[in-house]
Enzyme design. Sequence first.
Site, mmCIF file in Angstrom:
data_model
loop_
_atom_site.group_PDB
_atom_site.id
_atom_site.type_symbol
_atom_site.label_atom_id
_atom_site.label_comp_id
_atom_site.label_asym_id
_atom_site.label_seq_id
_atom_site.Cartn_x
_atom_site.Cartn_y
_atom_site.Cartn_z
ATOM 1 C CD GLN A 1 -2.273 1.281 2.876
ATOM 2 O OE1 GLN A 1 -1.630 0.775 3.804
ATOM 3 N NE2 GLN A 1 -3.389 1.942 3.079
ATOM 4 C CB SER B 1 2.184 6.670 4.850
ATOM 5 O OG SER B 1 1.100 6.066 5.488
ATOM 6 C CB SER C 1 3.667 -3.291 5.470
ATOM 7 O OG SER C 1 3.459 -2.392 6.524
ATOM 8 C CD GLU D 1 -4.600 0.345 6.576
ATOM 9 O OE1 GLU D 1 -4.989 1.367 5.985
ATOM 10 O OE2 GLU D 1 -3.412 0.121 6.858
ATOM 11 C CD GLU E 1 -3.048 9.370 19.447
ATOM 12 O OE1 GLU E 1 -2.777 8.860 18.336
ATOM 13 O OE2 GLU E 1 -2.525 8.996 20.502
HETATM 14 C C1 LIG Z 1 3.855 -1.052 11.489
HETATM 15 C C2 LIG Z 1 3.376 -0.024 10.509
HETATM 16 C C3 LIG Z 1 3.057 -0.385 9.220
HETATM 17 C C4 LIG Z 1 2.622 0.562 8.291
HETATM 18 N N1 LIG Z 1 2.356 0.158 7.013
HETATM 19 C C5 LIG Z 1 1.980 1.082 6.097
HETATM 20 C C6 LIG Z 1 1.778 0.711 4.733
HETATM 21 O O1 LIG Z 1 1.948 -0.462 4.356
HETATM 22 N N2 LIG Z 1 1.439 1.651 3.843
HETATM 23 C C7 LIG Z 1 1.239 2.951 4.191
HETATM 24 O O2 LIG Z 1 0.892 3.757 3.340
HETATM 25 N N3 LIG Z 1 1.442 3.363 5.489
HETATM 26 C C8 LIG Z 1 1.813 2.444 6.429
HETATM 27 N N4 LIG Z 1 2.032 2.839 7.743
HETATM 28 C C9 LIG Z 1 1.936 4.262 8.063
HETATM 29 C C10 LIG Z 1 0.761 4.664 8.921
HETATM 30 O O3 LIG Z 1 -0.437 4.633 8.193
HETATM 31 C C11 LIG Z 1 1.068 6.103 9.442
HETATM 32 O O4 LIG Z 1 2.212 6.002 10.255
HETATM 33 C C12 LIG Z 1 -0.086 6.666 10.219
HETATM 34 O O5 LIG Z 1 -1.170 6.963 9.383
HETATM 35 C C13 LIG Z 1 0.312 7.949 10.986
HETATM 36 O O6 LIG Z 1 0.942 8.869 10.161
HETATM 37 P P1 LIG Z 1 2.340 9.523 10.568
HETATM 38 O O7 LIG Z 1 3.289 8.427 10.927
HETATM 39 O O8 LIG Z 1 2.741 10.458 9.487
HETATM 40 O O9 LIG Z 1 2.069 10.334 11.911
HETATM 41 P P2 LIG Z 1 1.412 11.785 12.029
HETATM 42 O O10 LIG Z 1 0.196 11.853 11.188
HETATM 43 O O11 LIG Z 1 2.478 12.794 11.799
HETATM 44 O O12 LIG Z 1 0.970 11.791 13.530
HETATM 45 C C14 LIG Z 1 1.860 12.121 14.605
HETATM 46 C C15 LIG Z 1 1.053 12.167 15.903
HETATM 47 O O13 LIG Z 1 0.059 13.211 15.820
HETATM 48 C C16 LIG Z 1 -1.236 12.691 16.108
HETATM 49 N N5 LIG Z 1 -2.240 13.362 15.283
HETATM 50 C C17 LIG Z 1 -2.139 13.655 13.946
HETATM 51 N N6 LIG Z 1 -3.276 14.237 13.515
HETATM 52 C C18 LIG Z 1 -4.125 14.323 14.586
HETATM 53 C C19 LIG Z 1 -5.441 14.841 14.779
HETATM 54 N N7 LIG Z 1 -6.132 15.371 13.766
HETATM 55 N N8 LIG Z 1 -5.993 14.740 16.017
HETATM 56 C C20 LIG Z 1 -5.301 14.178 17.059
HETATM 57 N N9 LIG Z 1 -4.026 13.698 16.941
HETATM 58 C C21 LIG Z 1 -3.450 13.754 15.717
HETATM 59 C C22 LIG Z 1 -1.149 11.219 15.732
HETATM 60 O O14 LIG Z 1 -2.130 10.461 16.390
HETATM 61 C C23 LIG Z 1 0.263 10.861 16.164
HETATM 62 O O15 LIG Z 1 0.306 10.581 17.538
HETATM 63 C C24 LIG Z 1 2.484 1.921 8.684
HETATM 64 C C25 LIG Z 1 2.786 2.293 10.014
HETATM 65 C C26 LIG Z 1 3.235 1.349 10.909
HETATM 66 C C27 LIG Z 1 3.563 1.782 12.316
#
Ligand SMILES: Cc1cc2nc3c(=O)[nH]c(=O)nc-3n(C[C@H](O)[C@H](O)[C@H](O)COP(=O)(O)OP(=O)(O)OC[C@H]3O[C@@H](n4cnc5c(N)ncnc54)[C@H](O)[C@@H]3O)c2cc1C
Length: 401
Positions: free
Chosen positions: A120, A123, A155, A238, A371
């Site tokens: 996928q 991100s 992933s 998902e 969150e």
């Molecule tokens: C093990 C693992 C596998 C993954 N696999 C995939 C994959 O295969 N493909 C893919 O595309 N992505 C994948 N991801 C990514 C995942 O979808 C993102 O990490 C996730 O959506 C959060 O985005 P970010 O890491 O940019 O954090 P951010 O969006 O930057 O968030 C940082 C912090 O801010 C908080 N926050 C952000 N916005 C808000 C809001 N509006 N209200 C309250 N709190 C908020 C969040 O909860 C978090 O604590 C994977 C992640 C992990 C950990």
Amino acid sequence: MSTTRHRPAVDADELRRRVRELLDAHPPATTDRLDFLRARFDAGLAWVHYPAGLGGLDAPRSLQAVVDAELEAAGAPDNDPRRIGIGLGMAAPTILGFGTDEQRQRLLRPLWTGEEVWCQLFSEPGAGSDLAALATRAVRDGDDWVVDGQKVWTSSAHLARWAILIARTDPDQPKHRGISYFICDMTDPGVEVRPLRQITGEAEFNEVFLTGVRIPDSRRLGEIGEGWRVAQTTLMNERVAIGGGRVPREGGMIGLVADTWRQRPELRTHDLHQRLLGLWVESEAARLAGERLRQQLAVGQPGPEGSAMKLAFARLNQQISALEVELLGEEGLLYDDWTLRRPELVDFTGREAGYRYLRAKGNSIEGGTSEVLLNIIAERVLGLPPEPRTDKDLPWKDLPR
Ligand SMILES: Cc1cc2nc3c(=O)[nH]c(=O)nc-3n(C[C@H](O)[C@H](O)[C@H](O)COP(=O)(O)OP(=O)(O)OC[C@H]3O[C@@H](n4cnc5c(N)ncnc54)[C@H](O)[C@@H]3O)c2cc1C
């Protein structure tokens, strides 16, 4: 997909009959695994709620359990669902919902048999929770789209033949509107996959660089500019795929801790006992809620309820794995291997307690952070006022980045 069914086209007895037919024609003991899986797909016994000709029989989804139980009892191989979870749980329902007949015919069979692994590409370094802010560009060039950008946390990208990809096709539109949804061939020139090491020491996910990748327009899913709507189908599925798996009573993580508790009386304390009982009850409540969710799914698409399941799953996995490490004391800290491994699946029950504890940390991030899921539940289930969104009508190109 229809949400009302007057009379099931195929009932449990009919499915049992078809399973027997499959087993007679392809005895598992003497049939090659892949040949068996292909034959099962062609017999409509792969995912029975899918249309006939695409691995299903238009049967109620709830009858899948009948087929699975019969085949398991006969010692038939399965398609190793944990290895191909993104394909099964996310790509397939999106292809079914938005794909052309040609795309469905070409892609669904090898997806289900596991011959072609999916990943996928959603991100990005600057777009996770705020996924609609994504910056990967797809520019039309004749019959192709030329894609440039960077994806992250992908992933299984190192195993994948195909990816579901969202990219910006119109930067003049507000962020949710100028996005389109594509199927990207991971073996094409310009796709570069680099491992990302995570807290477990392993590299289960990757960063993916897309440089001048040409995707034929025939591999677009949904209309141009409709990618956000298509992506909602992927994201809803998902959450169910991550949090809504079927487990038996006292199965999964809670079963492992309960076993340790029974077998190792020397580790017990009153405080740990109280916590174990509390988590056991919550796990059972979550399991039963999951059954109810699957019943709802039998008659329609997942809604925001899937977010609640995923939220509960993440919290319970983290609390139970922490309890297990505490219960085991020093033993719980043992970890078998810190070398960079590239695992093919997330194995919560087959590995040691230290792995479970570390890997569960990601459960409250992947597939939408806890969150953000709380926000979804607040707005869409409880009807609370939405978060202020000041940027939703501004052209994406004018947003501060
Ligand atoms: C093990 C693992 C596998 C993954 N696999 C995939 C994959 O295969 N493909 C893919 O595309 N992505 C994948 N991801 C990514 C995942 O979808 C993102 O990490 C996730 O959506 C959060 O985005 P970010 O890491 O940019 O954090 P951010 O969006 O930057 O968030 C940082 C912090 O801010 C908080 N926050 C952000 N916005 C808000 C809001 N509006 N209200 C309250 N709190 C908020 C969040 O909860 C978090 O604590 C994977 C992640 C992990 C950990």
